[in-house]
Scaffold this motif. Structure first.
Motif, PDB file in Angstrom:
ATOM      1  N   ARG A  20       0.787  -1.118  -0.057  1.00  0.00           N
ATOM      2  CA  ARG A  20      -0.095   0.004   0.025  1.00  0.00           C
ATOM      3  C   ARG A  20       0.790   1.323   0.076  1.00  0.00           C
ATOM      4  O   ARG A  20       0.508   2.188  -0.262  1.00  0.00           O
ATOM      5  CB  ARG A  20      -1.106  -0.011   1.241  1.00  0.00           C
ATOM      6  N   CYS A  21       1.890   1.134   0.292  1.00  0.00           N
ATOM      7  CA  CYS A  21       3.122   2.214   0.289  1.00  0.00           C
ATOM      8  C   CYS A  21       3.249   2.800  -1.204  1.00  0.00           C
ATOM      9  O   CYS A  21       3.562   3.833  -1.451  1.00  0.00           O
ATOM     10  CB  CYS A  21       4.440   2.017   0.977  1.00  0.00           C
ATOM     11  N   PHE A  22       2.815   1.703  -2.232  1.00  0.00           N
ATOM     12  CA  PHE A  22       3.146   2.063  -3.568  1.00  0.00           C
ATOM     13  C   PHE A  22       2.135   3.244  -3.967  1.00  0.00           C
ATOM     14  O   PHE A  22       2.381   4.019  -4.567  1.00  0.00           O
ATOM     15  CB  PHE A  22       2.863   0.787  -4.099  1.00  0.00           C
TER      16      PHE A  22
ATOM     17  N   ILE B  35       9.491  -2.518   0.685  1.00  0.00           N
ATOM     18  CA  ILE B  35      10.841  -2.100  -0.047  1.00  0.00           C
ATOM     19  C   ILE B  35      10.524  -2.175  -1.603  1.00  0.00           C
ATOM     20  O   ILE B  35      10.983  -1.395  -2.320  1.00  0.00           O
ATOM     21  CB  ILE B  35      11.790  -3.375  -0.001  1.00  0.00           C
ATOM     22  N   LEU B  36       9.754  -3.192  -2.129  1.00  0.00           N
ATOM     23  CA  LEU B  36       9.492  -3.051  -3.439  1.00  0.00           C
ATOM     24  C   LEU B  36       8.612  -2.066  -3.840  1.00  0.00           C
ATOM     25  O   LEU B  36       8.805  -1.381  -4.989  1.00  0.00           O
ATOM     26  CB  LEU B  36       8.823  -4.678  -3.919  1.00  0.00           C
ATOM     27  N   GLY B  37       7.646  -1.580  -3.141  1.00  0.00           N
ATOM     28  CA  GLY B  37       6.688  -0.880  -3.112  1.00  0.00           C
ATOM     29  C   GLY B  37       7.228   0.869  -3.454  1.00  0.00           C
ATOM     30  O   GLY B  37       6.997   1.428  -4.359  1.00  0.00           O
ATOM     31  N   ASN B  38       8.030   1.086  -2.299  1.00  0.00           N
ATOM     32  CA  ASN B  38       8.956   2.315  -2.396  1.00  0.00           C
ATOM     33  C   ASN B  38       9.680   2.377  -3.622  1.00  0.00           C
ATOM     34  O   ASN B  38       9.773   3.404  -4.132  1.00  0.00           O
ATOM     35  CB  ASN B  38       9.509   2.197  -1.166  1.00  0.00           C
TER      36      ASN B  38
ATOM     37  N   ILE C 127      14.182   9.151  -5.843  1.00  0.00           N
ATOM     38  CA  ILE C 127      15.223   9.322  -4.697  1.00  0.00           C
ATOM     39  C   ILE C 127      14.237   9.084  -3.264  1.00  0.00           C
ATOM     40  O   ILE C 127      14.624   8.839  -2.409  1.00  0.00           O
ATOM     41  CB  ILE C 127      15.979  10.929  -4.731  1.00  0.00           C
ATOM     42  N   ILE C 128      13.111   9.956  -3.414  1.00  0.00           N
ATOM     43  CA  ILE C 128      12.240   9.842  -2.398  1.00  0.00           C
ATOM     44  C   ILE C 128      11.829   8.351  -1.944  1.00  0.00           C
ATOM     45  O   ILE C 128      11.874   7.902  -0.743  1.00  0.00           O
ATOM     46  CB  ILE C 128      10.829  10.631  -2.462  1.00  0.00           C
ATOM     47  N   GLY C 129      11.471   7.490  -3.169  1.00  0.00           N
ATOM     48  CA  GLY C 129      11.095   6.249  -2.820  1.00  0.00           C
ATOM     49  C   GLY C 129      12.404   5.401  -2.150  1.00  0.00           C
ATOM     50  O   GLY C 129      12.266   4.540  -1.347  1.00  0.00           O
TER      51      GLY C 129
ATOM     52  N   LEU D 228       3.343   2.689  10.884  1.00  0.00           N
ATOM     53  CA  LEU D 228       3.872   3.049   9.662  1.00  0.00           C
ATOM     54  C   LEU D 228       2.553   3.662   8.865  1.00  0.00           C
ATOM     55  O   LEU D 228       2.182   2.977   8.037  1.00  0.00           O
ATOM     56  CB  LEU D 228       4.607   2.106   8.727  1.00  0.00           C
ATOM     57  N   PRO D 229       2.092   4.582   9.282  1.00  0.00           N
ATOM     58  CA  PRO D 229       0.786   5.153   8.526  1.00  0.00           C
ATOM     59  C   PRO D 229       1.086   5.311   7.144  1.00  0.00           C
ATOM     60  O   PRO D 229       2.149   6.082   6.865  1.00  0.00           O
ATOM     61  CB  PRO D 229       0.356   6.590   9.428  1.00  0.00           C
ATOM     62  N   TYR D 230       0.221   4.974   6.410  1.00  0.00           N
ATOM     63  CA  TYR D 230       0.496   4.929   4.949  1.00  0.00           C
ATOM     64  C   TYR D 230       0.458   6.214   4.278  1.00  0.00           C
ATOM     65  O   TYR D 230       0.930   6.551   3.304  1.00  0.00           O
ATOM     66  CB  TYR D 230      -0.770   3.922   4.201  1.00  0.00           C
TER      67      TYR D 230
END
Length: 546
Positions: free
Chosen positions: A108-110, A239-242, A350-352, A540-542
């Motif tokens: 969901r971070c994606f 890790i993959l999503g970010n 860079i942010i991801g 870790l609020p999304y």
């Protein structure tokens, strides 16, 4: 007609007279009874006894004692094979349902990364408005204890886990789908905020239902340590999503990311519809006993157990400390995000990747804690972590003052390495408290106390975010004016040092009491494992910077 029996010295062999007929040789069947009779033994033995004048060779028959093991063993073997095949099918379905489900929840971070960029760039939201959406969207997470009580009291189609997973996924589809496909929904603040709340409501329901399903399945099939696999699925997905989100956002519109995530939710919804609880060995019969507790009775019972646990000073004092230590720090996450993307124009990749760095640091800290630090005095450990957290908040001050450029560190490199460090330390700080509360939790109260702790910490992070909004407004920080941002970072650092004044409320000893090795996995150990799983789901609020 004359019939007679032939004497036999073996008492287990009974000779049975048969009517007189034409003389012929018969094959007698012998069965030798042993301690574990398993077989009939056939041999071609010619009857040695014969008589002239109407003499009949006797057919010797042995009756197996009380049972025919060959037949029963066959049935038993077929039953074992059927159960084994059914268990394998149930394991595969469980792996597909919950393994993919936890992976999607971690992923969901994606879409959240895309939504943050959409609000900051396409909608040009002010930092305070962006942070308002991030923090207000987490309000449904506060009611997690209620989501845990309701499925146990209200069955849907004879099941009380998978239907709630389906409901949660459907709510997310109804929120992310319109954001991805309908332009005015993602461009107007009221509709966008409604979708965010609906999405987090669905996510909270899924998390509670899946946690309960994994715990119940592991207990039913005596499978220990399933929570560790869910932890790995969430960590790998984040890790993959970010990383993937940052790469796609640098090349495509944020709606592409939202469409991809909505497609994953549709796959998860199809899997939940195709899976039945009875195929997992978790079928439950509806109890129509009028004495069965209603939903209100269940809530009242859980609430009374919770109050009894909170009356224990060993639980309430550390709980109050950690909630207060989070609430008193005004978080400027939305402001810092807008500064990085609008003022410094940092690339989304860079942010991801900075969030990927934060996740990897978090995993390393958890491993170090589990191996070495859990035996340290909790008061000493949390004190050092709190000081480290306050110091990490000054990293934003370094970035805003461009001190990193003076020492030869580019902004993108500095952000990649240190932008998510403060959130990582704040998340890690809560882990010893989950372990402590789980180890002190009274038997039968885990279902109310642990979710209460997670909800209380989520609420405290929301309060901290609202304090940050007020601080940014008070200092006059806007999307075009970041002059007062260094002062805000300094005030954050000072506020983070305030909880050290009442750190004596924490226990001086470590949070874990070593278990007797001869006892194996105890109930307390099981609670500790579950607590370790809850940490990642809570803090870790999304909508935050992770």
């Amino acid at each position: 007609m004359v019939s007679f029996s032939i004497s036999n010295p073996n008492p287990l062999i009974q000779t049975i007279p048969t009517p007189n007929s034409s003389p012929r040789l018969l094959k007698p069947m012998f069965c030798f009874d042993s301690q574990k009779p398993k077989y009939f033994i056939f041999s071609d033995i010619i009857n040695k006894f014969s008589k002239s004048n109407n003499t009949q060779y006797m057919n010797s028959i042995v009756i197996a004692p009380k049972r025919l093991p060959c037949k029963d063993k066959g049935r038993e073997h077929r039953g074992d094979e059927e159960r084994e095949i059914g268990g394998q099918v149930g394991n595969k379905q469980m792996l597909l349902l919950c393994g993919f489900g936890y992976w999607v929840q971690g992923f969901r971070c994606f879409p959240w990364l895309a939504l943050n960029f959409h609000m900051a760039h396409n909608l040009d939201f002010q930092p305070s408005v962006l942070q308002l959406v991030q923090n207000s969207g987490n309000l449904p997470m506060v009611a997690k204890p209620l989501y845990g009580i309701l499925p146990d009291a209200l069955y849907i189609g004879g099941a009380h886990r998978i239907p709630y997973v389906s409901i949660g996924v459907l709510l997310q589809v109804l929120s992310w789908g319109p954001l991805a496909l309908i332009p005015f929904v993602r461009e107007a603040l009221p509709t966008l905020m409604t979708c965010v709340l609906l999405s987090n409501l669905g996510a909270a329901i899924i998390e509670v239902a899946q946690d309960a399903l994994v715990a119940e399945y592991g207990k039913k099939h005596k499978m220990v340590g399933l929570q560790s696999y869910t932890f790995m699925a969430i960590a790998m997905a984040r890790i993959l999503g970010n990383s993937l989100g940052g790469i796609i956002l640098s090349r495509a519109h944020p709606r592409i990311v939202l469409v991809i995530f909505t497609s994953l939710l549709l796959v998860q919804l199809a899997i939940s519809f195709a899976t039945r609880e009875d195929s997992l060995g978790l079928s439950h019969t509806m109890d129509h006993d009028p004495r069965k507790k209603s939903v209100l009775d269940s809530i009242r019972l859980q609430f009374s157990d919770l109050l009894a646990a909170l009356n224990d000073n060993n639980i309430s004092r550390p709980l109050v400390w950690v909630i207060a230590s989070i609430s008193v720090v005004p978080i400027l996450s939305g402001t810092i995000f807008c500064y990085q993307t609008q003022f410094l124009n940092l690339d989304p990749s860079i942010i991801g990747m900075s969030r990927v760095t934060g996740q990897m640091v978090l995993l390393s800290l958890i491993v170090l804690y589990d191996r070495f630090w859990k035996r340290i005095s909790m008061r000493k450990l949390i004190g050092m972590v709190q000081i480290l957290y306050a110091s990490s908040l000054l990293l934003d001050l370094i970035l805003v003052k461009q001190v990193n450029l003076k020492v030869g560190i580019p902004n993108d490199v500095f952000a990649l390495c240190f932008a998510s460090l403060a959130e990582t330390i704040a998340t890690f700080k809560t882990m010893p408290f989950f372990v402590l509360i789980a180890s002190l939790c009274p038997a039968g109260c885990e279902a109310s106390l642990i979710p209460f702790l997670a909800s209380a910490l989520c609420l405290s992070s929301i309060v901290s975010g609202f304090f940050g909004i007020g601080l940014a407004s008070l200092l006059g920080i806007t999307s075009g004016n970041y002059i007062s941002l260094p002062l805000g970072s300094l005030l954050q650092c000072l506020a983070a040092l305030v909880p050290l004044g009442w750190i004596n409320n924490l226990p001086p000893s470590g949070p874990i009491v070593e278990q007797d090795r001869s006892m194996g996995g105890s109930k307390r150990c099981g609670r500790i494992q579950r607590a370790g799983k809850v940490v990642l789901n809570y803090h870790l609020p999304y909508g935050g910077r992770f």
